[in-house]
Design a protein around this motif. Structure first.
Motif, PDB file in Angstrom:
ATOM      1  N   LEU A 345       0.787  -1.236   0.000  1.00  0.00           N
ATOM      2  CA  LEU A 345       0.000   0.000   0.000  1.00  0.00           C
ATOM      3  C   LEU A 345       0.816   1.282   0.000  1.00  0.00           C
ATOM      4  CD1 LEU A 345      -2.745  -1.012   2.597  1.00  0.00           C
ATOM      5  CD2 LEU A 345      -3.045  -0.776   0.140  1.00  0.00           C
ATOM      6  N   ASP A 346       1.934   1.317   0.721  1.00  0.00           N
ATOM      7  CA  ASP A 346       2.602   2.601   0.945  1.00  0.00           C
ATOM      8  C   ASP A 346       3.113   3.242  -0.339  1.00  0.00           C
ATOM      9  OD1 ASP A 346       4.541   0.635   0.624  1.00  0.00           O
ATOM     10  OD2 ASP A 346       5.616   1.098   2.471  1.00  0.00           O
ATOM     11  N   GLY A 401       2.001   6.437   7.251  1.00  0.00           N
ATOM     12  CA  GLY A 401       2.967   5.440   7.664  1.00  0.00           C
ATOM     13  C   GLY A 401       3.898   5.110   6.506  1.00  0.00           C
ATOM     14  N   LEU A 402       4.840   4.216   6.764  1.00  0.00           N
ATOM     15  CA  LEU A 402       5.782   3.786   5.730  1.00  0.00           C
ATOM     16  C   LEU A 402       6.227   2.376   6.069  1.00  0.00           C
ATOM     17  CD1 LEU A 402       7.276   4.899   3.179  1.00  0.00           C
ATOM     18  CD2 LEU A 402       9.219   5.374   4.680  1.00  0.00           C
ATOM     19  N   GLY A 403       5.818   1.416   5.246  1.00  0.00           N
ATOM     20  CA  GLY A 403       6.127   0.025   5.550  1.00  0.00           C
ATOM     21  C   GLY A 403       5.528  -0.395   6.870  1.00  0.00           C
ATOM     22  N   TYR A 404       6.342  -0.979   7.732  1.00  0.00           N
ATOM     23  CA  TYR A 404       5.866  -1.453   9.030  1.00  0.00           C
ATOM     24  C   TYR A 404       5.639  -0.303  10.003  1.00  0.00           C
ATOM     25  CZ  TYR A 404       5.524  -4.493  13.130  1.00  0.00           C
ATOM     26  OH  TYR A 404       5.080  -5.150  14.251  1.00  0.00           O
ATOM     27  N   ALA A 405       6.169   0.876   9.699  1.00  0.00           N
ATOM     28  CA  ALA A 405       5.941   2.058  10.540  1.00  0.00           C
ATOM     29  C   ALA A 405       4.509   2.548  10.332  1.00  0.00           C
ATOM     30  CB  ALA A 405       6.931   3.160  10.179  1.00  0.00           C
ATOM     31  N   LYS A 406       3.757   2.623  11.405  1.00  0.00           N
ATOM     32  CA  LYS A 406       2.341   2.976  11.315  1.00  0.00           C
ATOM     33  C   LYS A 406       2.154   4.493  11.306  1.00  0.00           C
ATOM     34  CE  LYS A 406       1.101  -1.373  11.621  1.00  0.00           C
ATOM     35  NZ  LYS A 406       2.443  -1.983  11.604  1.00  0.00           N
ATOM     36  N   PRO A 407       1.005   4.971  10.817  1.00  0.00           N
ATOM     37  CA  PRO A 407       0.732   6.413  10.825  1.00  0.00           C
ATOM     38  C   PRO A 407       0.640   6.961  12.249  1.00  0.00           C
ATOM     39  CG  PRO A 407      -0.838   5.206   9.433  1.00  0.00           C
ATOM     40  CD  PRO A 407      -0.097   4.198  10.220  1.00  0.00           C
ATOM     41  N   SER A 408       0.699   8.258  12.348  1.00  0.00           N
ATOM     42  CA  SER A 408       0.491   8.945  13.628  1.00  0.00           C
ATOM     43  C   SER A 408      -0.885   8.575  14.175  1.00  0.00           C
ATOM     44  CB  SER A 408       0.592  10.451  13.395  1.00  0.00           C
ATOM     45  OG  SER A 408       0.364  11.147  14.583  1.00  0.00           O
ATOM     46  N   PRO A 409      -1.052   8.365  15.456  1.00  0.00           N
ATOM     47  CA  PRO A 409      -0.137   8.706  16.547  1.00  0.00           C
ATOM     48  C   PRO A 409       0.765   7.558  17.013  1.00  0.00           C
ATOM     49  CG  PRO A 409      -2.270   8.172  17.454  1.00  0.00           C
ATOM     50  CD  PRO A 409      -2.391   8.014  15.964  1.00  0.00           C
ATOM     51  N   MET A 410       0.907   6.511  16.212  1.00  0.00           N
ATOM     52  CA  MET A 410       1.743   5.387  16.653  1.00  0.00           C
ATOM     53  C   MET A 410       3.213   5.819  16.710  1.00  0.00           C
ATOM     54  SD  MET A 410      -0.405   3.096  17.310  1.00  0.00           S
ATOM     55  CE  MET A 410       0.718   1.743  17.622  1.00  0.00           C
ATOM     56  N   PRO A 411       3.948   5.393  17.725  1.00  0.00           N
ATOM     57  CA  PRO A 411       5.344   5.828  17.885  1.00  0.00           C
ATOM     58  C   PRO A 411       6.259   5.209  16.828  1.00  0.00           C
ATOM     59  CG  PRO A 411       4.784   4.159  19.516  1.00  0.00           C
ATOM     60  CD  PRO A 411       3.505   4.497  18.818  1.00  0.00           C
ATOM     61  N   ILE A 412       7.272   5.979  16.426  1.00  0.00           N
ATOM     62  CA  ILE A 412       8.245   5.483  15.455  1.00  0.00           C
ATOM     63  C   ILE A 412       9.636   5.307  16.075  1.00  0.00           C
ATOM     64  CG2 ILE A 412       7.032   6.456  13.481  1.00  0.00           C
ATOM     65  CD1 ILE A 412       9.053   8.772  13.520  1.00  0.00           C
ATOM     66  N   ALA A 472      -4.271   4.765  -3.821  1.00  0.00           N
ATOM     67  CA  ALA A 472      -3.648   6.015  -3.385  1.00  0.00           C
ATOM     68  C   ALA A 472      -4.543   6.694  -2.347  1.00  0.00           C
ATOM     69  CB  ALA A 472      -3.385   6.902  -4.595  1.00  0.00           C
ATOM     70  N   ASP A 473      -4.658   8.011  -2.420  1.00  0.00           N
ATOM     71  CA  ASP A 473      -5.493   8.763  -1.480  1.00  0.00           C
ATOM     72  C   ASP A 473      -6.454   9.627  -2.276  1.00  0.00           C
ATOM     73  OD1 ASP A 473      -6.674  10.338   0.427  1.00  0.00           O
ATOM     74  OD2 ASP A 473      -4.811  11.151   1.249  1.00  0.00           O
ATOM     75  N   ALA A 474      -7.693   9.161  -2.399  1.00  0.00           N
ATOM     76  CA  ALA A 474      -8.680   9.850  -3.223  1.00  0.00           C
ATOM     77  C   ALA A 474      -8.952  11.270  -2.752  1.00  0.00           C
ATOM     78  CB  ALA A 474      -9.984   9.041  -3.254  1.00  0.00           C
TER      79      ALA A 474
END
Length: 584
Positions: A345-346, A401-412, A472-474
């Motif tokens: 997806l990313d 997010g990017l790959g296994y890194a999740k979108p905010s607010p998840m910590p990176i 993508a992001d409609a």
């Protein structure tokens, strides 16, 4: 060593193709057993997206009434090129919708339509919707005590074990959780339900995608009384008088035993993505000494291909792309546990670009995983490794997010500390930390941003097809795939080449008979699923082109065997009488 069991048919492998064959044959009155080398059933299917590419189903005709046999033939002829097989394509087009109707009418299998366009919707015969269907979600408590034997999904693509539908609609709520009350409430309900499942059952009960496909097929097989013998690896095919009469297996007590098949052995072992010797000869980047990381089950070691070759079958590496390529990253879960994240997806999201070690873009990042993978293999031919880096800025990382890194607010932070996610306050700093050519990256981003601020990508026409835009992001205007990379800090992850399974495989007749080098069939030996060469000839033109044809031809093979048994044409292994000729 004694023969303790005998069945009409023995199926080796418990993925979608093997179970579809077993169910169809059982419904035709045949006694079938399924063997699985792992302690869990479902194979690669259980880890997959659970999508089937089958044109002209009743689901698809409602979405796209204008689709036609002629359009599908034109599309497949364009996509398969020199490997176009008229008979096989006609068989697929006719039997695919029949298989779907049969499964929905006779079993626990249920499908839902998707909005997936073909991956190449703009070529002759391509369409924007109507050919890909998805296994409906399933409550695996329906499996009863066998629930524990269902192969779990890839850990890397779940969130604390929770699964998402590969239809994309489900995930949109998670991307919008901080920006939409409706999405927040949806996510809250999903999380509450999932936490309850974990407390009660220690795993997700509401499964989707390939886990739902595997679960529904297994439930259907078990309801029919078809044994699925897990922890039962097949070691060789037993031959007698030139005919496959059974298999030699390892019993749970560690002792070898024979299983006899009156009417045939069916190989459904999932191809050879972990047959290190064979993929070293087949995969271009491995021939160069570059890395390859497959998220497919490690048990897929080419057992079907190897056993069939030992009795005269043929596996030639004929396709330019011998596998379904998937860009992947390695994920460190801690405590020595490693995983593989498939980049589904990313790459499609605006503000994410892919560059090589020289800092240069090389393809349309919003093309399919297979197309990006093929481009990556080609572009890295003269580089030290087959790899790319996905790069984005802080706002993009927070949003998608990017790959296994999740979108905010998840910590990176943990992912930066373990090296999965590389961070740099400037592009030059990011390049230095990631091992990318600094001048090349800065120039690439500068040139890309010139068009990206207006939603344009003159270099690779990103966002130009309905498939590019679908994932993508409609809500991002004017181009859902394109946004500049401009607000630091910047982030990158290193992406390697992986696969979703092999395309090359055993040479078979259209009905699945395993063929010798001279083109004659090996009596009583059949192959389905990824063990037989793909009808797509090494291309990947739509969502579900593995499961759709695999389940369809498994259905075809089962009916072929049942029809010939009924007509007396198919000789039993227990009989020395010659086969009766097919009436004209």
């Amino acid at each position: 060593m004694t023969s303790t069991t005998e069945h009409d048919l023995i199926v080796v492998g418990s993925g979608a193709a093997g179970l579809t064959f077993a169910i169809t044959a059982k419904k035709r009155g045949l006694d079938v057993v399924v063997l699985e080398k792992e302690p869990v059933f479902g194979g690669t299917t259980a880890l997959s997206g659970g999508v089937l590419w089958i044109p002209l189903t009743h689901h698809g005709r409602k979405q796209n009434p204008g689709d036609s046999v002629e359009a599908v033939q034109a599309f497949m002829k364009h996509e398969t090129g020199a490997f176009y097989d008229e008979e096989a394509v006609r068989t697929f087009i006719k039997n695919g919708p029949e298989m779907v109707d049969f499964m929905e009418r006779e079993t626990q299998m249920q499908f839902v339509p998707t909005l997936y366009p073909d991956y190449h919707p703009d070529v002759p015969g391509g369409v924007d919707v109507g050919r890909s269907i998805l296994a409906a979600a399933y409550d695996i408590r329906g499996l009863g005590k066998d629930m524990e034997r269902l192969k779990p999904p890839l850990k890397s693509i779940t969130f604390i074990g929770m699964m998402f539908n590969s239809s994309n609609a489900d995930l949109k709520h998670f991307f919008r959780v901080t920006r939409s009350l409706r999405s927040f409430l949806y996510v809250a309900r999903r999380l509450a339900s999932h936490v309850k499942e974990l407390f009660l059952y220690r795993r997700a009960i509401h499964v989707t995608s390939g886990n739902a496909l595997a679960a529904r097929l297994a439930k259907s097989a078990l309801d029919l009384g078809i044994p699925i013998l897990t922890s039962t690896p097949a070691r060789s095919i037993l031959m007698e008088g030139g005919r496959a009469r059974g298999v030699l297996v390892d019993g749970k007590d560690g002792q070898p035993r024979e299983l006899n098949a009156r009417h045939g052995v069916v190989l459904a072992c999932g191809g050879f993505p972990h047959d290190l010797k064979r993929i070293a000869q087949a995969y271009p980047h491995l021939k160069r000494g570059h890395a390859h990381v497959s998220p497919t089950p490690e048990s897929n070691t080419g057992d079907g291909a190897n056993m069939a070759e030992a009795v005269g079958g043929v596996v030639d590496i004929r396709f330019k792309e011998p596998a379904a390529w998937m860009p992947v990253t390695r994920v460190d879960f801690g405590k020595g546990e490693m995983g593989v994240f498939p980049h589904l997806l990313d790459r499609y999201k605006p503000g994410v670009i892919g560059v090589l070690s020289n800092g240069q873009r090389f393809t349309n990042e919003s093309n399919s995983y297979h197309d990006v993978g093929a481009a990556m293999i080609k572009a890295c031919k003269d580089l030290p490794e087959t790899a790319m880096w996905l790069v984005c800025d802080k706002p993009t990382l927070g949003k998608y997010g990017l790959g296994y890194a999740k979108p905010s607010p998840m910590p990176i932070g943990p992912l930066i500390r373990n090296g999965y996610l590389v961070e740099g306050n400037t592009l030059a700093a990011l390049a230095g930390a990631a091992g990318i050519d600094s001048a090349g990256l800065e120039q690439t981003v500068r040139e890309y941003n010139l068009g990206a601020v207006e939603g344009n990508d003159p270099a690779f026409a990103r966002g130009s097809t309905s498939f590019n835009r679908y994932l993508a992001d409609a809500e991002h205007k004017p181009n859902p795939c394109v946004a500049p990379v401009q607000h630091g800090p910047f982030y990158a992850i290193k992406v390697l080449m992986g696969d979703l399974g092999t395309f090359d495989g055993l040479q078979t007749s259209v009905v699945g008979e395993v063929l010798k080098r001279d083109g004659s069939p090996i009596d009583g030996l059949y192959a389905v699923g990824n063990d037989r060469a793909s009808i797509m000839g090494g291309n990947y033109p739509g969502a579900g082109i593995t499961h759709g044809p695999n389940m369809t031809f498994a259905y075809v093979t089962a009916n072929h065997i049942a029809d010939h048994i009924a007509s007396g044409v198919l000789r039993s292994a227990a009989s020395s009488a010659p086969p009766v000729p097919v009436p004209a």
